[in-house]
Write an enzyme that holds these catalytic residues in place. Structure first.
Site, PDB file in Angstrom:
ATOM      1  N   ASP A  21       2.866  14.532   2.141  1.00 48.12           N
ATOM      2  CA  ASP A  21       1.851  15.489   2.625  1.00 48.12           C
ATOM      3  C   ASP A  21       1.193  15.042   3.922  1.00 48.12           C
ATOM      4  O   ASP A  21       0.745  15.875   4.718  1.00 48.12           O
ATOM      5  CB  ASP A  21       0.778  15.705   1.535  1.00 48.12           C
ATOM      6  CG  ASP A  21       0.173  14.392   1.069  1.00 48.12           C
ATOM      7  OD1 ASP A  21       0.930  13.553   0.530  1.00 48.12           O
ATOM      8  OD2 ASP A  21      -1.044  14.181   1.245  1.00 48.12           O
TER       9      ASP A  21
ATOM     10  N   GLN B 268       1.689  -6.402  -3.548  1.00 45.82           N
ATOM     11  CA  GLN B 268       2.310  -6.531  -2.233  1.00 45.82           C
ATOM     12  C   GLN B 268       3.670  -5.804  -2.187  1.00 45.82           C
ATOM     13  O   GLN B 268       3.822  -4.822  -2.876  1.00 45.82           O
ATOM     14  CB  GLN B 268       2.438  -8.013  -1.809  1.00 45.82           C
ATOM     15  CG  GLN B 268       1.095  -8.695  -1.615  1.00 45.82           C
ATOM     16  CD  GLN B 268       0.401  -9.069  -2.906  1.00 45.82           C
ATOM     17  OE1 GLN B 268       0.993  -9.742  -3.727  1.00 45.82           O
ATOM     18  NE2 GLN B 268      -0.822  -8.650  -3.084  1.00 45.82           N
TER      19      GLN B 268
ATOM     20  N   GLY C  44      -4.686  -4.214  -3.670  1.00 49.60           N
ATOM     21  CA  GLY C  44      -5.695  -3.158  -3.831  1.00 49.60           C
ATOM     22  C   GLY C  44      -4.978  -1.873  -4.154  1.00 49.60           C
ATOM     23  O   GLY C  44      -4.185  -1.379  -3.349  1.00 49.60           O
ATOM     24  N   HIS C  45      -5.184  -1.366  -5.347  1.00 43.96           N
ATOM     25  CA  HIS C  45      -4.522  -0.134  -5.762  1.00 43.96           C
ATOM     26  C   HIS C  45      -5.569   0.926  -6.020  1.00 43.96           C
ATOM     27  O   HIS C  45      -6.449   0.741  -6.862  1.00 43.96           O
ATOM     28  CB  HIS C  45      -3.722  -0.349  -7.059  1.00 43.96           C
ATOM     29  CG  HIS C  45      -2.820  -1.547  -7.010  1.00 43.96           C
ATOM     30  ND1 HIS C  45      -1.827  -1.688  -6.078  1.00 43.96           N
ATOM     31  CD2 HIS C  45      -2.767  -2.648  -7.785  1.00 43.96           C
ATOM     32  CE1 HIS C  45      -1.194  -2.829  -6.286  1.00 43.96           C
ATOM     33  NE2 HIS C  45      -1.750  -3.441  -7.303  1.00 43.96           N
TER      34      HIS C  45
ATOM     35  N   THR D 126       2.862 -12.739   2.211  1.00 43.10           N
ATOM     36  CA  THR D 126       1.956 -13.340   1.244  1.00 43.10           C
ATOM     37  C   THR D 126       2.675 -14.563   0.652  1.00 43.10           C
ATOM     38  O   THR D 126       3.781 -14.901   1.064  1.00 43.10           O
ATOM     39  CB  THR D 126       1.508 -12.315   0.178  1.00 43.10           C
ATOM     40  OG1 THR D 126       0.432 -12.893  -0.578  1.00 43.10           O
ATOM     41  CG2 THR D 126       2.649 -11.889  -0.741  1.00 43.10           C
TER      42      THR D 126
ATOM     43  N   LYS E 156       1.788   2.058  -5.168  1.00 41.28           N
ATOM     44  CA  LYS E 156       2.330   1.494  -6.423  1.00 41.28           C
ATOM     45  C   LYS E 156       1.418   1.799  -7.599  1.00 41.28           C
ATOM     46  O   LYS E 156       1.871   2.093  -8.697  1.00 41.28           O
ATOM     47  CB  LYS E 156       2.514  -0.040  -6.290  1.00 41.28           C
ATOM     48  CG  LYS E 156       3.490  -0.446  -5.213  1.00 41.28           C
ATOM     49  CD  LYS E 156       3.557  -1.949  -5.042  1.00 41.28           C
ATOM     50  CE  LYS E 156       2.315  -2.553  -4.428  1.00 41.28           C
ATOM     51  NZ  LYS E 156       2.075  -2.213  -3.017  1.00 41.28           N
TER      52      LYS E 156
ATOM     53  N   ASP F  21       0.815  -1.222   0.000  1.00 40.15           N
ATOM     54  CA  ASP F  21       0.000   0.000   0.000  1.00 40.15           C
ATOM     55  C   ASP F  21       0.848   1.272   0.000  1.00 40.15           C
ATOM     56  O   ASP F  21       0.461   2.293   0.565  1.00 40.15           O
ATOM     57  CB  ASP F  21      -0.967   0.007   1.207  1.00 40.15           C
ATOM     58  CG  ASP F  21      -1.814  -1.245   1.232  1.00 40.15           C
ATOM     59  OD1 ASP F  21      -2.232  -1.683   0.146  1.00 40.15           O
ATOM     60  OD2 ASP F  21      -2.054  -1.781   2.326  1.00 40.15           O
TER      61      ASP F  21
HETATM   62  P1  GDP Z   1      -0.745   0.263  -3.588  1.00 44.31           P
HETATM   63  O1  GDP Z   1      -1.383  -0.990  -3.116  1.00 44.31           O
HETATM   64  O2  GDP Z   1       0.726   0.285  -3.354  1.00 44.31           O
HETATM   65  O3  GDP Z   1      -1.106   0.602  -5.009  1.00 44.31           O
HETATM   66  O4  GDP Z   1      -1.318   1.440  -2.670  1.00 44.31           O
HETATM   67  P2  GDP Z   1      -2.865   1.674  -2.228  1.00 44.31           P
HETATM   68  O5  GDP Z   1      -3.614   2.213  -3.392  1.00 44.31           O
HETATM   69  O6  GDP Z   1      -3.397   0.479  -1.536  1.00 44.31           O
HETATM   70  O7  GDP Z   1      -2.659   2.770  -1.104  1.00 44.31           O
HETATM   71  C1  GDP Z   1      -2.090   3.995  -1.366  1.00 44.31           C
HETATM   72  C2  GDP Z   1      -3.131   5.101  -1.104  1.00 44.31           C
HETATM   73  O8  GDP Z   1      -2.465   6.332  -0.992  1.00 44.31           O
HETATM   74  C3  GDP Z   1      -4.135   5.277  -2.226  1.00 44.31           C
HETATM   75  O9  GDP Z   1      -5.370   5.614  -1.644  1.00 44.31           O
HETATM   76  C4  GDP Z   1      -3.578   6.427  -3.041  1.00 44.31           C
HETATM   77  O10 GDP Z   1      -4.598   7.195  -3.703  1.00 44.31           O
HETATM   78  C5  GDP Z   1      -2.935   7.252  -1.976  1.00 44.31           C
HETATM   79  N1  GDP Z   1      -1.740   8.000  -2.378  1.00 44.31           N
HETATM   80  C6  GDP Z   1      -0.755   7.650  -3.229  1.00 44.31           C
HETATM   81  N2  GDP Z   1       0.222   8.575  -3.254  1.00 44.31           N
HETATM   82  C7  GDP Z   1      -0.159   9.531  -2.374  1.00 44.31           C
HETATM   83  C8  GDP Z   1       0.456  10.756  -1.908  1.00 44.31           C
HETATM   84  O11 GDP Z   1       1.557  11.126  -2.304  1.00 44.31           O
HETATM   85  N3  GDP Z   1      -0.260  11.475  -0.974  1.00 44.31           N
HETATM   86  C9  GDP Z   1      -1.469  11.078  -0.498  1.00 44.31           C
HETATM   87  N4  GDP Z   1      -2.077  11.835   0.411  1.00 44.31           N
HETATM   88  N5  GDP Z   1      -2.053   9.939  -0.909  1.00 44.31           N
HETATM   89  C10 GDP Z   1      -1.403   9.175  -1.818  1.00 44.31           C
HETATM   90  P1  IMO Z   2      -0.993  -4.202  -2.240  1.00 41.99           P
HETATM   91  O1  IMO Z   2      -0.624  -4.723  -3.593  1.00 41.99           O
HETATM   92  C1  IMO Z   2      -0.968  -4.813   2.098  1.00 41.99           C
HETATM   93  C2  IMO Z   2      -1.063  -8.972   3.484  1.00 41.99           C
HETATM   94  C3  IMO Z   2      -2.311  -9.422   4.212  1.00 41.99           C
HETATM   95  C4  IMO Z   2      -1.686 -10.452   5.164  1.00 41.99           C
HETATM   96  C5  IMO Z   2      -0.621 -11.097   4.301  1.00 41.99           C
HETATM   97  C6  IMO Z   2      -1.044 -12.407   3.643  1.00 41.99           C
HETATM   98  O2  IMO Z   2      -2.265  -3.443  -2.187  1.00 41.99           O
HETATM   99  O3  IMO Z   2       0.160  -3.503  -1.584  1.00 41.99           O
HETATM  100  P2  IMO Z   2      -2.673 -12.988   1.628  1.00 41.99           P
HETATM  101  O4  IMO Z   2      -4.140 -12.762   1.456  1.00 41.99           O
HETATM  102  O5  IMO Z   2      -1.829 -12.375   0.563  1.00 41.99           O
HETATM  103  O6  IMO Z   2      -2.339 -14.430   1.844  1.00 41.99           O
HETATM  104  O7  IMO Z   2      -2.311 -12.246   3.014  1.00 41.99           O
HETATM  105  O8  IMO Z   2      -0.300 -10.152   3.288  1.00 41.99           O
HETATM  106  N1  IMO Z   2      -1.321  -8.390   2.154  1.00 41.99           N
HETATM  107  C7  IMO Z   2      -1.235  -7.076   1.890  1.00 41.99           C
HETATM  108  N2  IMO Z   2      -1.012  -6.024   2.688  1.00 41.99           N
HETATM  109  N3  IMO Z   2      -1.121  -4.618   0.762  1.00 41.99           N
HETATM  110  C8  IMO Z   2      -1.317  -5.673  -0.060  1.00 41.99           C
HETATM  111  O9  IMO Z   2      -1.315  -5.547  -1.405  1.00 41.99           O
HETATM  112  C9  IMO Z   2      -1.425  -6.969   0.487  1.00 41.99           C
HETATM  113  N4  IMO Z   2      -1.643  -8.205  -0.030  1.00 41.99           N
HETATM  114  C10 IMO Z   2      -1.558  -9.058   1.000  1.00 41.99           C
HETATM  115  O10 IMO Z   2      -2.915  -8.361   4.916  1.00 41.99           O
HETATM  116  O11 IMO Z   2      -1.028  -9.801   6.230  1.00 41.99           O
HETATM  117 MG    MG Z   3      -2.861  -1.588  -1.770  1.00 40.16          MG
END
Ligand code: GDP
Ligand code: IMO
Ligand code: MG
Length: 433
Positions: A336, A227, A40-41, A242, A16, A13
């Protein structure tokens, strides 16, 4: 020409999805090479009234870039119901998904593996991993045990029937005798999986060959990890990981692109740290400061909605990510979110049993006992969301970024100052390698 790997540096998270999206129209293909709908992106496009928010789980982020070929590589595990739901959801919003291609060697998440993921977690009780419950672990376990169902198996009913029978012979015993669950009916599982075959077939191709041809034609391919480094099954905080290789090495095995084709490795790293699920997290904040990070950063899971655990930046983790992935550039996100903190501690090393560790300890038991050694930086109060050059940042924010860069031992080439596509400071061109 260039194949660029993009990974998460921490526990996921990091942003990416936004980082891949940023590379935008100069990218010809984006490949998801590991994981499944545990990812989840969230990607935010446009601003004001035109602002659109997309949550992707299974589809590569490149799906939102017109002209880009989104690829689901052989290293992915696919929940077919989720795949088509996501495609339909995007199509309904006017996103063209017709370029999507899928590897025939990718594995399929069978319904019994979703159930097994959930019942195993319940059975583990306090020792649970905190998985997303999507069937990821059991599906990768089947792959390694050579009883998995691959995409290519869906197109011959006899083959599919034989494979499901093989897997369920053992799994039904486990479900009934150990977990006190109902057995799965073989024909019902075959019917469910086969029901997706016709729609899936036109998308299936030799993705390794396709990507190699694109690279031969000097086109740009991004290999996007799900991940992150510390969730990698080999290099992460095992067993709280994972079940796939989320680090740069996994990009080759999960896509069929050889290491000699990789020109750079971009790692996305948050200006603080978050983690979802169980497992050690030395800089975790269980107090009001953690709450502030969670609220300011909207740190709630895109996939499960769980509140993310929050803590200070861990430079030991950052350095480790640089080493394991061979990072050439960092994208630092969510700077930020730190605005308004009077001071910002950064973990520079750990103390474990009275000994200082500058690198991640190799033993899980040691890491469990790691106490952060902090260096503290002064905060800033100015709104930085409008900053578009490094010099637009207040002095203390610049000093913070420069200090992190020195500690994690690779250049920070972009800085996120908000969730939107344009809310980014480009320090160096990420594609110019
Ligand atoms: P990913 O799984 O690595 O793609 O990340 P996620 O989407 O799960 O979580 C990142 C969250 O941070 C998302 O809700 C993005 O919209 C948000 N985000 C990404 N870059 C920034 C940033 O520079 N500032 C803020 N405030 N939010 C950001
Ligand atoms: P993105 O791509 C954050 C974590 C789960 C759990 C462990 C194993 O959005 O960064 P799984 O269901 O993969 O067997 O769970 O990995 N996990 C993540 N945590 N971001 C993710 O993906 C994750 N995908 C799996 O919470 O601790
Ligand atoms: Mg994510």
């Amino acid at each position: 020409m260039p194949a660029i790997v993009l990974v998460g540096a921490q526990w996921g998270d990091e942003g990416k999805g936004k980082a891949t999206d940023l590379l935008g129209s100069r990218v010809d293909a984006v490949v998801k090479f590991n994981g499944g709908n545990n990812a989840g992106h969230t990607i935010v496009i446009g601003s004001g009234e035109a602002k659109q928010k997309y949550a992707l789980h299974l589809l590569p982020s490149g799906i939102l870039t017109p002209g880009c070929v989104p690829v689901i590589g052989n290293g992915v595990v696919i929940d077919l119901g989720v795949l088509f739901e996501e495609i339909d959801g995007l199509e309904a919003r006017g996103v063209d998904t017709s370029k999507l291609v899928v590897s025939g060697s990718a594995h399929v998440i069978a319904p019994y593996n979703r159930t097994l993921d959930q019942v195993t977690e319940r059975f583990l009780g306090k020792s649970k991993i905190g998985t997303t419950g999507r069937g990821i672990g059991p599906t990768y376990a089947d792959k390694m045990s050579r009883i998995g169902i691959r995409v290519q198996d869906l197109f011959d009913r006899d083959v599919l029937h034989a494979k499901v029978t093989g897997a369920l012979t053992l799994k039904n015993q486990t479900l009934v005798k150990i977990y006190n669950r109902k057995a799965f009916d073989i024909d019902a599982v075959v019917d469910e999986l086969a029901s997706y075959a016709e729609r899936l077939k036109p998308m299936v191709t030799d993705t390794s060959l396709l990507l190699q041809q694109m690279l031969d034609e000097d086109r740009t391919v991004v290999l996007e990890a799900g991940q992150a480094t510390l969730l990698d099954v080999d290099h992460g905080t095992y067993p709280f990981v994972t079940s796939s290789n989320a680090t740069a090495g996994g990009a080759c095995t999960g896509s069929g692109i050889p290491p000699t084709r990789i020109s750079s490795v971009i790692a996305v790293i948050k200006a603080y740290t978050t983690r979802v699920g169980e497992g050690p997290f030395p800089t975790e904040l269980l107090d009001i400061k953690g709450e502030i990070l969670r609220n300011n950063g909207a740190e709630f899971g895109t996939t499960t909605g769980r509140p993310r655990r929050c803590g200070w930046f861990d430079a030991v983790v950052g350095r480790y990510a640089t080493r394991i992935n061979g990072v050439t550039d960092f994208v630092l996100t969510k700077l930020d979110v730190l605005t308004g903190m009077d001071e910002i501690p950064v973990c520079v090393a750990y103390e474990i049993d009275g000994v200082r560790y500058d690198e991640l300890p190799t033993g899980q038991a040691l890491f469990d006992r790691a106490i952060p050694i902090y260096e503290t930086f002064p905060g800033w109060t100015e709104d930085i969301s409008q900053a578009r050059t490094f010099d637009d940042l207040p002095r203390n924010a610049r000093d913070y970024v420069t200090a992190l860069e020195q500690m994690i031992k690779a250049p920070i080439s972009a800085i996120g100052v908000g969730p939107g596509r344009d809310e980014t400071i480009a320090v160096r061109d990420l594609l110019d390698r």
